[in-house]
Design a protein around this motif. Sequence first.
Motif, PDB file in Angstrom:
ATOM      1  N   ALA A  46      30.522  35.683  52.620  1.00  0.00           N
ATOM      2  CA  ALA A  46      31.907  35.304  52.896  1.00  0.00           C
ATOM      3  C   ALA A  46      32.174  35.345  54.384  1.00  0.00           C
ATOM      4  CB  ALA A  46      32.863  36.236  52.157  1.00  0.00           C
ATOM      5  N   LYS A 102      39.992  37.232  54.375  1.00  0.00           N
ATOM      6  CA  LYS A 102      40.647  37.622  53.129  1.00  0.00           C
ATOM      7  C   LYS A 102      39.616  37.842  52.026  1.00  0.00           C
ATOM      8  CE  LYS A 102      45.133  35.415  53.973  1.00  0.00           C
ATOM      9  NZ  LYS A 102      46.121  34.429  53.480  1.00  0.00           N
ATOM     10  N   VAL A 103      38.615  36.974  51.994  1.00  0.00           N
ATOM     11  CA  VAL A 103      37.561  37.117  50.982  1.00  0.00           C
ATOM     12  C   VAL A 103      36.772  38.395  51.237  1.00  0.00           C
ATOM     13  CG1 VAL A 103      35.492  36.090  49.979  1.00  0.00           C
ATOM     14  CG2 VAL A 103      37.423  34.633  50.620  1.00  0.00           C
ATOM     15  N   ARG A 104      36.492  38.685  52.515  1.00  0.00           N
ATOM     16  CA  ARG A 104      35.762  39.918  52.835  1.00  0.00           C
ATOM     17  C   ARG A 104      36.565  41.146  52.408  1.00  0.00           C
ATOM     18  NH1 ARG A 104      34.588  37.262  57.792  1.00  0.00           N
ATOM     19  NH2 ARG A 104      36.043  38.645  58.896  1.00  0.00           N
ATOM     20  N   ASP A 123      35.436  34.116  55.430  1.00  0.00           N
ATOM     21  CA  ASP A 123      36.890  34.274  55.471  1.00  0.00           C
ATOM     22  C   ASP A 123      37.265  35.763  55.384  1.00  0.00           C
ATOM     23  OD1 ASP A 123      39.619  34.484  53.764  1.00  0.00           O
ATOM     24  OD2 ASP A 123      39.636  32.670  55.019  1.00  0.00           O
TER      25      ASP A 123
END
Length: 376
Positions: free
Chosen positions: A200, A204-206, A202
């Motif tokens: 990831a 937010k994804v992390r 991004d």
Amino acid sequence: MDTTEWSARADEWVAAEGPAALVCRQWLVPVEGPDGVVFPPTFAGETGGRSRYNIDTLRDGTKVALIDSVGSQANRMEPLFKEGRYARLVPQIRIRAGEHILHLLDAGHRAADAIVRYSTLGPELTEAFRDIEKGGDARRLAQIAPTSLVFGVWDSRDTEVKLPRLLASTIRAWDVEELTRSAQYNPPIRYADEGLIDAAEDAKVRDVLSQLGFRDAPAAGTPGGVRIRGEIRRETILSFVGLRALGPAGKEGDPLRRYVLALALVAMMHDRPHHLRQGCLLVRDGKRADEWNAVHGDGTRNTVSLEMRRDGENILEFATESARAFGVDVSRDLEADPIYDFDRAVANAAIEKRGERPKKNASQKAERRPRGANTN
């Protein structure tokens, strides 16, 4: 003190010319020792901010931490009346709601809680609150939910009758130093490097991966408890002024007031464990005796010889006699105490009615706001 001595003291405290309140100061220490670290409760910070302790700074720079609030203390004391010999002192009322059975003593708003007010017990409670609204007569409410008189209740959903707490307890720590702590979680394997999950980029994804335990998750500078340089003190107040206000007035109301007084004393004197939360296990300070004072309206303070005992025998007999005199069957089969049903139709009708009610403007709300102490 035997029952006769307790009865004489009750006569003194219930009398119109009696003291304003009974006050107890009890000193506590962390189970680790006086220099141990204690974890107070955390409260939500400002929007998006971290949780924080409730610590006030006095004018001289001393910092005082709230260790247990009035509401939390009440919630720890009230369930005592579900236990063993104490259970016979009060009705053991339960509400069946679907697959759940809730005890009245576990309801957050006590006799005014929605789970109770919108049950088949609701009409009886309405009449009990109406008695108080019309003439201050609290006998019917005491027959249903006597601990609501001890710990306070606000019938905000119907009559708006509000009874302040007679018994209030708070634990504070004086002269504290706030600490912080940090932690680091490392997953057992590198999931993305091993091709087990998608990498990831991004942010937010992390963050989501960290929340699910797939990435490192550091936590720095979070609340780490407080070190106490002063003392931890539990202060409990029983208001005789509020007790005398419970009607009916005169000798007709004496059995009620003695009964409520006895319940308050049982809760006040019970030597309960103070395991408040993880990291906050407190015990009594063996070097300092509890202080009990009857405080009069003119400021006079008289030392009262009372002892908080875990066995409770020094107050239970008087409480049992007071309950019996008020009309409580203390020898009854507790399993026979009633179970009421949550009334789905009444609840939905109330929701529909409230939804149709026009909103009040700010000035109207201010006029309708009940007076008195916060009983939440």
